[in-house]
Scaffold this active site. Sequence first.
Site, PDB file in Angstrom:
ATOM      1  N   HIS A 191       0.829  -1.198   0.000  1.00 11.62           N
ATOM      2  CA  HIS A 191       0.000   0.000   0.000  1.00 11.62           C
ATOM      3  C   HIS A 191       0.870   1.258   0.000  1.00 11.62           C
ATOM      4  CE1 HIS A 191      -4.434   0.932   1.069  1.00 11.62           C
ATOM      5  NE2 HIS A 191      -3.982   1.737   0.150  1.00 11.62           N
ATOM      6  N   ARG A 298     -12.676  -1.054  -7.567  1.00  4.35           N
ATOM      7  CA  ARG A 298     -12.623  -2.010  -6.457  1.00  4.35           C
ATOM      8  C   ARG A 298     -13.629  -1.608  -5.386  1.00  4.35           C
ATOM      9  NH1 ARG A 298      -7.081  -0.676  -7.436  1.00  4.35           N
ATOM     10  NH2 ARG A 298      -5.917  -2.393  -8.386  1.00  4.35           N
ATOM     11  N   ARG A 334     -16.187  -3.978 -10.107  1.00  8.90           N
ATOM     12  CA  ARG A 334     -15.827  -5.349  -9.757  1.00  8.90           C
ATOM     13  C   ARG A 334     -16.545  -5.751  -8.479  1.00  8.90           C
ATOM     14  NH1 ARG A 334      -9.684  -6.906  -8.316  1.00  8.90           N
ATOM     15  NH2 ARG A 334     -10.297  -5.980  -6.317  1.00  8.90           N
ATOM     16  N   GLU A 432      -7.736 -14.214 -14.221  1.00  7.57           N
ATOM     17  CA  GLU A 432      -6.572 -14.134 -13.343  1.00  7.57           C
ATOM     18  C   GLU A 432      -6.164 -15.507 -12.816  1.00  7.57           C
ATOM     19  OE1 GLU A 432      -7.738 -11.503 -10.137  1.00  7.57           O
ATOM     20  OE2 GLU A 432      -9.829 -12.079 -10.431  1.00  7.57           O
ATOM     21  N   ASN A 455      -1.819  -9.213 -12.218  1.00  7.74           N
ATOM     22  CA  ASN A 455      -1.176  -9.359 -10.910  1.00  7.74           C
ATOM     23  C   ASN A 455      -1.336 -10.776 -10.378  1.00  7.74           C
ATOM     24  OD1 ASN A 455      -0.796  -6.658 -11.257  1.00  7.74           O
ATOM     25  ND2 ASN A 455      -2.127  -5.995  -9.604  1.00  7.74           N
ATOM     26  N   ASP A 456      -2.578 -11.259 -10.349  1.00  5.72           N
ATOM     27  CA  ASP A 456      -2.823 -12.617  -9.859  1.00  5.72           C
ATOM     28  C   ASP A 456      -2.482 -13.673 -10.899  1.00  5.72           C
ATOM     29  OD1 ASP A 456      -3.468 -12.404  -7.210  1.00  5.72           O
ATOM     30  OD2 ASP A 456      -5.609 -12.097  -7.551  1.00  5.72           O
ATOM     31  N   ARG A 466       3.687 -12.531  -4.675  1.00  5.94           N
ATOM     32  CA  ARG A 466       4.323 -11.319  -5.208  1.00  5.94           C
ATOM     33  C   ARG A 466       4.645 -10.271  -4.151  1.00  5.94           C
ATOM     34  NH1 ARG A 466      -0.373  -7.845  -6.555  1.00  5.94           N
ATOM     35  NH2 ARG A 466      -2.242  -9.122  -6.394  1.00  5.94           N
ATOM     36  N   CYS A 503      -6.183  -5.062 -16.662  1.00 10.17           N
ATOM     37  CA  CYS A 503      -6.309  -4.130 -15.542  1.00 10.17           C
ATOM     38  C   CYS A 503      -5.241  -4.336 -14.476  1.00 10.17           C
ATOM     39  CB  CYS A 503      -7.691  -4.239 -14.911  1.00 10.17           C
ATOM     40  SG  CYS A 503      -8.079  -5.877 -14.264  1.00 10.17           S
TER      41      CYS A 503
END
Length: 573
Positions: A191, A298, A334, A432, A455-456, A466, A503
């Site tokens: 974050h 999100r 989402r 993903e 990412n996933d 990750r 994305c």
Amino acid sequence: MTFAGNGIGITRGIAIGEAHILQRGLLEISPRMIDTADVPAEIKRFQLAVNGARERLHEIRQKIPGNTRSDIIAFIDTHLLMMNDAALVEVPIKLIRKHAYAAEWALQLQRESLVQVFDTMDDPYLRTRKDDVEHVVNQIQMALLDLDDESNDNLSGKVILAQDLTPADTIVMRHQGIAAFITEFGGPMSHTAILARSLDIPAVVGVHSITRLLHQGETVVVDGEQGVILADADQATLAHYQHRISAAQSRATQLRNLIGKAATTREGVRVHLMANIELPEDIETTRELQADAVGLYRTEFLYMNRQGMPDEEEHYQTYRRVVEGLDGIPITIRTLDLGADKQVDGCTSYCCNPALGLRAIRLCLKEPKMFQPQLRAILRAAVHGPVRIMIPMLSNLQEVRKLKALLAETEAALSADGIPFAKDIPVGGMIEVPAAALAADAFTRELDFLSIGTNDLIQYTLAIDRVDDEVNYLYDPLHPAILRLIQMVITAGQRAGIPISMCGEMAGDPRYIPLLIGMGLREFSMQPGSLLIAKERLLQLDAAKLAKQTRKLMKRLGESDFEQLLGKICALH
């Protein structure tokens, strides 16, 4: 003596400043008991410490300039809410009363309990939110121990060196005028890293022992893009980096001139650049930069730092504000992407490996009473502007069909209740999970669009965590297996004639845009701060030439000349 080191660059900026080493880390708290007769006084001492920490945070909140983006302020507001949460305020008191623990030790035990919950969360983004717990607890502990906060020092123009920084640390120091920061721990998906990019703070993370290798007051160069750190550099080197800083400032001004300009390749191929947003307040930046759409909104923030779940009305009012605020800009919402370990309204099953367990759409389909209020709210909010629904972590067609059945039930219920809602909302899925990428052809026959969540997808395909400092060096978006899966999804979309977007973080990285254009991707969704850089990159590209080169590359995956071919594609055209 000149020092040169490398870490993980998480921003594009460069800075030069004096090193300021933050000595603090997590406070060492030892077990300590008190006399039973002293329990009431100890509870009072704890309550005074919480109030003191809360007042200190209020002071920080008031010092933030009024023109600061709302989503940045929200980080501080989150910590203020946590200081009113029973988990941090009431549970330690119960421990003091029941076991005659000292206040510091009671709070420490509760901290460990909460951190353990966050550590088992499946979503890497949410897992990093334990930093918020750590920061809030640390603030209360400092008040209990009557310790000063080093962030109150004069940090203007300084390069901060620390073991780690929390989002709140980053916000406060940014507004104190720090030049950059370097941390021993952390990764590009934390974050704090995401926040540093949002605030345009040059930063390098994962530089082990940096607080011992450098000295207070040394002149430090931080290259946030290359992950390079230089200390005690000669005048020629400093002049070189000063020139790069000036050039970057000029370029930032030039990038602003791209606002409103269509994102096209040199031969006029139209590409859609969309924004990823999390908080409702992000809409201001999205509108300012004139993104084509919001490709990923999100919704998990509605569930965080609270007890129980948001009801339908809270969902609806939140989504309505975003949809209306975008003023006609399409948005893809989402649905909930949390794991079963997130304790909401009794949904508390535990999995030894939550990343592979009951999360996202799996959890939502198992708990329709939790899911339907969100679906109802999305359908209602779609009356106020163009909305799409996106389902995370799909792995089989049965999930899609169950989702559609639940959506039909929700529409019927809204109709019976006489509540206005939008019909025939486009429904898409996130790709993903490797299985979903391999079965992309089948998903295109059931869904209106697909979005590749790199990412996933990368994490699951390469079997790495990750955000794990020990293995994140294996996180490779250009691994042949990843490229093959991405190409499968894009090709499936082209055959079916449905939109395919991306994305994940890969979409906003200008190094990968030429390759993705060559693979046929025409919709990119990214952090708002990356939109103009991506547009600049696109304007320089020749899509036809890239497509030819990429077809050749995909036939040579894993061959000896793969890297050479890849280098040609990623060079400017």
